[in-house]
Design a protein around this motif. Structure first.
Motif, mmCIF file in Angstrom:
data_model
loop_
_atom_site.group_PDB
_atom_site.id
_atom_site.type_symbol
_atom_site.label_atom_id
_atom_site.label_comp_id
_atom_site.label_asym_id
_atom_site.label_seq_id
_atom_site.Cartn_x
_atom_site.Cartn_y
_atom_site.Cartn_z
ATOM 1 N N ILE A 208 -21.292 -1.398 80.461
ATOM 2 C CA ILE A 208 -21.350 -0.003 80.909
ATOM 3 C C ILE A 208 -20.078 0.309 81.705
ATOM 4 C CG2 ILE A 208 -23.849 0.326 80.952
ATOM 5 C CD1 ILE A 208 -23.722 -0.510 83.949
ATOM 6 N N PRO A 209 -19.635 1.567 81.699
ATOM 7 C CA PRO A 209 -18.353 1.897 82.357
ATOM 8 C C PRO A 209 -18.392 1.714 83.871
ATOM 9 C CG PRO A 209 -19.444 3.882 81.528
ATOM 10 C CD PRO A 209 -20.203 2.711 80.984
ATOM 11 N N TYR B 253 -19.587 -0.714 85.477
ATOM 12 C CA TYR B 253 -19.611 -2.135 85.849
ATOM 13 C C TYR B 253 -18.361 -2.537 86.630
ATOM 14 C CZ TYR B 253 -19.802 -7.220 85.328
ATOM 15 O OH TYR B 253 -19.814 -8.570 85.566
ATOM 16 N N THR C 38 -16.990 -1.339 89.312
ATOM 17 C CA THR C 38 -16.134 -0.245 89.802
ATOM 18 C C THR C 38 -16.879 0.474 90.930
ATOM 19 O OG1 THR C 38 -17.037 1.605 88.528
ATOM 20 C CG2 THR C 38 -15.429 0.191 87.395
#
Lengths: 435, 435, 435
Positions: free
Chosen positions: B318-319, B321, B323
């Motif tokens: 998933i984007p 992750y 961050t």
């Protein structure tokens, strides 16, 4: 031997005729309806009739009292029979206790069963082990009942007597047995199971005239309590049963359906599935589940016999199931004939299934010098014609039966079996036991 | 016992509240952020805190120096903090060595991490075992940096100290254990793994008030080095671990996802998959692979414990992750509650999973005389209602557990378990060990 | 060793050149065409030529008489050769007995083969074991034959002589063998099997210059009778054969196709399938069936060797099969080269396939301190780069070979093998036998 060559060409018609003859009888798990039915079966084969007294313990159960019925009706205030047992024996719940009284509509309704979603059909109901009485009727008629007083009569009896079942044994070359079982406890339901009773009768008649490897035991028994009774009385005998099929609903236009034995990969399961897959039909194969017919008893964990269930439509999955729509118009000679053929072919498979050993296992034997091979190589069709021989020779290593080979090669068992005979004549195969 | 009845109705809110409380702490694999976190966990359960000195050998590894940080920033020539640790602890690469100096933009860029494809997010970076320092920042901001001289400060310390982890043991009737493990080494990442820490805390709190068959061990440990440390210190203890789950990322709206243990078909794998499949959700089941969280250590070939990984979204997929988008808006009470329920149900399954034997294995027992069966036959729905009983009786042959039966019958475990209790009360079942 | 690095870059051209050189020879299962072919093979490798006398018993067969042919034609009344052996050796059915006579068209037609559906092609026909003679011709030409008298000549001989085959052995470090077998009995059919003969010749040439673990045995033998002869003469030797591939039709643009050994899951089957699946092509994998090339003999039940069949197009499945369209235009250097590479890669797999044990099986070894791991964690790509190491370490438990690991991890074998070497250099792996 060829079990699938029926004794007569119009075997479907013969089976239908017997099903039609026994259709009107009012059968239950005990009583004269069963005896009447077994008499008709016994007109074709040398049937043994067993009578087991009320009160006899059988496994976890006890033989119940015997139920018989002579008449039953509901009359309205004008003396009109709004429900009449003589019109259909489904009108009376099986094992209804005797009753004769005048009651109001609201009281009567406590004793009426209908199918609101199928308003023209009479449902089939039983109450074997709880004393009760009831009538079954079309919902459309039920809705027209006026609020008045009704005269209700059920002229039945529930008394010490017997549970009755029929048994036929065809002795084969060995004591190993193939069991075929049909329930005889349903009243006027044509597919479930006049069809099965009639089919097994004619199959038994055919087999009785053949020399077979297996012995064939046919049971015509009341559902559940009948199977339990037979199992209780024959427990020492069970290890002889190598294959078995329960049959019911074998005359409708559905299926065919096969429910595997609890073990799930027995020879009977594989033979039945093979016959069905090579039949040109689209069979439904179900894993075992513990609801259905007498395979429930044969496959209970303490017995775990290799017994499956053959049907056309799956029970419970069709609107006619356990209603007055399961009548003689619902079954047809052509479907009875097809069912007969599938079961007979399956018996042929297990009769002929053997493990052979290739006597020339190193390299291929030279088929040409034995006249077994097209001498002119290079013909694109030669491969196809010789495949059965090559498969049998390649897999006959003492570990693969003819049925294994037929499955692996995707060839009909009959082709494999005939080819194996040819190879055996040329001494390229020997039965495993000869080594 | 019913683990899946939470101690309070709004369990999701409670888990969220704890996750939110520990979210701001600057955790790493050692240091005060971990201690702060374990203090919050310890406010709910009687947590044991372990401190393992720097330099201690643990399996193939060595406990590293302890890292702590007080402040960090990058100032431009106008004295403006263009990056400020106090805004987000993700701005500093974990384990950055102390630094204070003035450097050019081009030198600074050697120590900056950004995500060009996600220009508004701060990436999460670590350098535990190679001495280095770096800042992490949004790429959009990075692009606005002027070519000037910057003042760089990282007020950190890397000194001999300890690795800290927390452990909670609930003693059950047996010494056999169910291990639940969450990593506590990530700074402000809400799903990964404030969510897991908070969920296990509340599950432990619930279990601590119940009588259970298994003992339940909860580990709150730094990833990799923490698991290795615990394994090194508890090697003799490992045979007691019968089931285990690593939890991380249990609060987002994805999944649920379960990654099987290395063995691949253990009871915990089957129980977790069963619970997920009967949850009404669409679970993703993954075979074991040797990358991920601490299941890597538990499932290393020398230990090979029956431990799987439960997540909602799969890590890395998933984007958000790793961050700054993995923040408190990314997790929701309703998903935390659902994750809690799935894990608690799974624990219920292994708590109740038993092998029983049918005491009446020959034929079906007569359920009617025990009041266990609808007395009126022929009802099309009766089959459905009685199927659980029939499946259990048919398969309780000493070889099938209740979970085996639930899977084969495609019934929820809870239904099978309740029905087995009923049959046991009627003495139709006995536990295998009673024979 | 790297078998898949060909001795020369344009290996496909070299193979093609040899195939083209042997294409015109009139081969059969015996005779000078075979000898001529083996002479060309022997120009590249130190081939042993075996001559087995007519009448020698071999398993269930007997070496037949030797067949040779010098000329053959059909002349019409005007002295025109309407069919001329010198135009194509397919014009004469193989093993045609000598004939010289004048016959009518209707008599002649008893001895003519054509392909009505492929009217421009000459079919390939044989009659090894039934004395006969025939011509093969295009159907279009056949239809123009006038009703006149024809002069027919087949200047052949069928006499006591020998069956000839070639054998080349490259000795490796062990006596365990990899068998590669091609049939040399077809006349001018380029793909079937000039291609296979030429490919194996160049593979043998390459291998002869390498140090290998396995010994490699190459057989250039007449189909069926040649394989049976070799098996009969080498029966004691067969247990040494650990892997084997029959090759034929390796130069066309179809496939690639692999037919598994009779055992079905041997190392050669898995290695070949692995190489094909990672080739970027779309391989067809077939289960064993007892028709085809000499795998029929190697996989007969009395031998059951681990030998599969590699082809491009599947035999019999293409219109060119066994016709004059299987000519030099039907095969291409690029496909020969690709086939060479797939077989060589497969040999590489079995050469390098080993079972290793992780020397640090408890927890993961610390790769970072050995310089084996990206020191900066959190990089989303790091997982991918390190997966091969993690898979090998996790599965090297003494039960998984490198091929097992490559299959499970879905990684090319070469990657797994190189990575295992690296881990071995760092003493994180030891071969199983070292323990």
């Amino acid at each position: 031997m060829s079990l699938d060559t029926p004794i007569i060409d119009d075997i479907g018609e013969e089976i239908f005729a017997l099903a039609a003859k026994i259709y009107p009888f009012c059968r239950s798990i005990t009583g004269n309806g069963v005896r009447q039915t077994l008499r008709e079966v016994g007109a074709h084969i040398a049937l043994d009739i067993h009578e087991v007294p009320t009160g006899t313990p059988v496994l976890d159960w006890t033989i119940p009292r015997e139920w018989n019925i002579r008449d039953a009706y509901i009359k309205n205030e004008r003396g009109e029979k709004v429900v009449d047992f003589n019109q259909s024996n489904l009108h009376v719940m099986s094992y209804s206790v005797p009753v004769q009284q005048r009651i109001s509509l609201s009281e009567l309704k406590q004793h009426l069963y209908t199918l609101p979603d199928q308003p023209d059909l009479i449902p089939y109901r039983t109450s074997y082990y709880a004393e009760n009485w009831a009538f079954c009727m079309p919902h459309r008629q039920f809705e027209t009942l006026r609020d008045e007083t009704y005269e209700v009569l059920i002229d039945s009896s529930l008394t010490d007597g017997h549970l009755t079942y029929g048994e036929f044994l065809h002795k084969g070359e060995t004591a190993d047995e193939f069991l075929l079982s049909a329930h005889v406890c349903h009243p006027s339901l044509a597919d479930d199971n006049c069809s099965g009773v009639a089919l097994l009768t004619h199959l038994a008649k055919r087999i009785s005239r053949l020399r077979t490897r297996y012995s064939y035991r046919f049971l015509f028994i009341p559902g559940t309590i009948g199977a339990i009774t037979w199992l209780a009385r024959n427990e020492d005998h069970l290890p002889r049963i190598k294959h078995g099929i329960v049959v019911s609903m074998v005359g409708d236009d559905g299926g065919p359906t096969y429910k595997k034995s609890r073990r799930g990969n027995t020879e009977i399961d594989r033979a039945m599935i093979h016959s069905m897959r090579h039949s040109g039909l689209s069979p439904t194969i179900l894993d075992f589940f513990p609801y259905g017919y007498d395979e429930r008893q044969y496959c209970s964990p303490g017995f775990n016999l290799p017994v499956g269930l053959f049907q056309r439509s799956k029970f419970g999955a069709i609107p006619q199931y356990h209603t007055s729509a399961d009548n003689l118009e619902f079954i047809r000679p052509e479907y009875l004939s097809e069912s007969y053929r599938l079961i007979a072919e399956t018996a042929n498979v297990v009769e002929s299934n053997r493990i052979y050993c290739n006597t020339v296992p190193k390299g291929e034997p030279q088929l040409g010098k034995r006249g077994l091979y097209g001498a002119i190589g290079g013909d694109k069709d030669a491969a196809v014609a010789n495949m059965a021989m090559l498969w049998i020779l390649n897999l006959s290593d003492g570990m693969h039966s003819l049925l294994d080979i037929a499955e692996r090669a995707d060839l009909p068992f009959a082709v494999v079996q005939r080819t194996a005979e040819l190879l055996r004549e040329h001494e390229l195969l020997k039965p495993l036991e000869s080594f």
